[in-house]
Design an enzyme around this catalytic site. Structure first.
Site, PDB file in Angstrom:
ATOM      1  N   LYS A   2      32.439  37.560  40.366  1.00 48.57           N
ATOM      2  CA  LYS A   2      31.081  37.659  40.912  1.00 48.57           C
ATOM      3  C   LYS A   2      30.321  38.831  40.295  1.00 48.57           C
ATOM      4  O   LYS A   2      29.198  38.684  39.838  1.00 48.57           O
ATOM      5  CB  LYS A   2      31.116  37.826  42.446  1.00 48.57           C
ATOM      6  CG  LYS A   2      31.770  36.671  43.172  1.00 48.57           C
ATOM      7  CD  LYS A   2      31.740  36.866  44.690  1.00 48.57           C
ATOM      8  CE  LYS A   2      32.527  38.060  45.201  1.00 48.57           C
ATOM      9  NZ  LYS A   2      33.974  37.998  44.935  1.00 48.57           N
ATOM     10  N   ARG A  50      29.639  36.998  53.828  1.00 49.68           N
ATOM     11  CA  ARG A  50      31.083  36.797  53.784  1.00 49.68           C
ATOM     12  C   ARG A  50      31.598  36.184  55.079  1.00 49.68           C
ATOM     13  O   ARG A  50      32.793  35.943  55.199  1.00 49.68           O
ATOM     14  CB  ARG A  50      31.770  38.143  53.581  1.00 49.68           C
ATOM     15  CG  ARG A  50      32.232  38.412  52.146  1.00 49.68           C
ATOM     16  CD  ARG A  50      32.870  39.782  52.123  1.00 49.68           C
ATOM     17  NE  ARG A  50      33.782  39.982  51.057  1.00 49.68           N
ATOM     18  CZ  ARG A  50      33.497  40.608  49.916  1.00 49.68           C
ATOM     19  NH1 ARG A  50      32.270  41.022  49.684  1.00 49.68           N
ATOM     20  NH2 ARG A  50      34.429  40.802  49.014  1.00 49.68           N
ATOM     21  N   ARG A  76      41.703  45.091  37.013  1.00 54.10           N
ATOM     22  CA  ARG A  76      40.284  45.491  37.001  1.00 54.10           C
ATOM     23  C   ARG A  76      40.150  47.008  36.900  1.00 54.10           C
ATOM     24  O   ARG A  76      40.860  47.753  37.576  1.00 54.10           O
ATOM     25  CB  ARG A  76      39.618  44.987  38.279  1.00 54.10           C
ATOM     26  CG  ARG A  76      38.226  45.558  38.503  1.00 54.10           C
ATOM     27  CD  ARG A  76      37.410  44.738  39.454  1.00 54.10           C
ATOM     28  NE  ARG A  76      37.956  44.627  40.788  1.00 54.10           N
ATOM     29  CZ  ARG A  76      37.463  43.812  41.722  1.00 54.10           C
ATOM     30  NH1 ARG A  76      36.409  43.050  41.452  1.00 54.10           N
ATOM     31  NH2 ARG A  76      38.005  43.758  42.917  1.00 54.10           N
ATOM     32  N   ARG A  81      43.237  40.748  51.215  1.00 60.97           N
ATOM     33  CA  ARG A  81      41.836  40.384  50.974  1.00 60.97           C
ATOM     34  C   ARG A  81      41.695  38.884  50.716  1.00 60.97           C
ATOM     35  O   ARG A  81      40.722  38.268  51.126  1.00 60.97           O
ATOM     36  CB  ARG A  81      41.280  41.199  49.808  1.00 60.97           C
ATOM     37  CG  ARG A  81      40.985  42.631  50.220  1.00 60.97           C
ATOM     38  CD  ARG A  81      40.852  43.554  49.044  1.00 60.97           C
ATOM     39  NE  ARG A  81      39.781  43.178  48.153  1.00 60.97           N
ATOM     40  CZ  ARG A  81      39.713  43.571  46.884  1.00 60.97           C
ATOM     41  NH1 ARG A  81      40.645  44.350  46.374  1.00 60.97           N
ATOM     42  NH2 ARG A  81      38.709  43.205  46.134  1.00 60.97           N
TER      43      ARG A  81
END
Ligand code: ADP
Ligand code: ADP
Length: 219
Positions: free
Chosen positions: A13, A91, A130, A174
């Protein structure tokens, strides 16, 4: 243009949001980035959000909704004809309902909900590799999207870091939270005619090409 980017953690995203925002000149609003900036500055909002974020839980709706509602009143959004690109919001269904309410009050509904589809088994590798620039928030990956110099941001030379919530154990949490609380949004938007599914497993350039086709109305 008013766009929401949906997708599990690590779907790409943020990577796509930067490109969309640069190309179409609309403000990129990442609720995760706003919370991280608040945490860094130890604001009351940051202190409230910290524990939830570090455990991979969602920050309570009331805190997030007020924050986004304020953000959508700012000048850059108005200047873009009440245009924005939301990355990481909504969300939950309650957040989506509040966004509809905010939009109604501003006479501007969503134009696109872009859902990046990536199988769950790929996400752990994407998130654990990441790396982020603390200055400009540019996102890299240790093997898929390397900076020119190891560990250094191409854009401003800052030393890249790994987010605390990108550790493997937290990531699993998550993903579960995503399945329980965020995935139902696909159903929420399904009948609206604005939901577009994009194959997020492709190379990031090809993902962006697909998104551009949608935004340019070529599909
Ligand atoms: P999100 O904002 O959805 O959590 P990011 O944009 O931060 O996702 O991407 C997660 C990680 O995966 C980053 O390290 C990024 O460089 C990498 N990445 C993003 N898109 C792709 C892609 N299409 N293919 C491979 N790696 C990707
Ligand atoms: P990712 O890049 O993995 O999708 P984000 O940077 O968007 O993650 O979000 C990081 C964390 O910030 C989330 O795990 C959550 O704790 C908090 N957060 C961000 N956006 C929201 C939101 N809309 N509602 C609740 N919590 C949020």
């Amino acid at each position: 243009m008013r766009i929401v980017l949906l997708g599990p953690p690590g779907a790409g995203k943020g990577t796509q949001a930067s490109r969309i925002s640069d190309t179409y000149q609309i403000p990129h609003i990442s609720t995760g980035d706003i919370f991280r900036a608040n945490m860094k500055n130890e604001t009351p909002l940051g202190l409230k959000a910290k524990e939830y974020m570090n455990n991979g839980q969602l920050v309570p709706d009331s805190l997030v909704i007020d924050m986004v509602s304020d953000r959508l009143q700012q000048e850059d959004v108005k200047k873009a004809d009440y245009g924005y690109l939301l990355d990481g919001f909504p969300r939950t269904v309650a957040q989506a309902e509040s966004l509809d309410e905010i939009n109604k009050n501003n006479d501007g509904g969503l134009n696109f909900v872009i859902n990046l589809e990536v199988p769950f088994d790929i996400l752990i590798d994407r998130i654990s590799g990441r790396r982020i620039c603390p200055v400009c928030q540019a996102t890299y990956h240790i093997s898929n999207n390397k900076p020119k110099l190891d560990g250094i941001c191409d854009l401003d030379g800052a030393k890249l870091f790994q987010r605390e919530d990108d550790q493997e154990e937290t990531v699993k949490n998550r993903i579960k939270v995503y399945q329980d609380q965020t995935e139902p949004l696909i159903d929420y938007y399904k009948d609206s005619g604005i939901l577009v599914n994009i194959n997020g497993l492709q190379h990031m350039d090809d993902v962006f090409t697909d998104i551009k086709k949608i935004l340019d109305g070529a599909n």
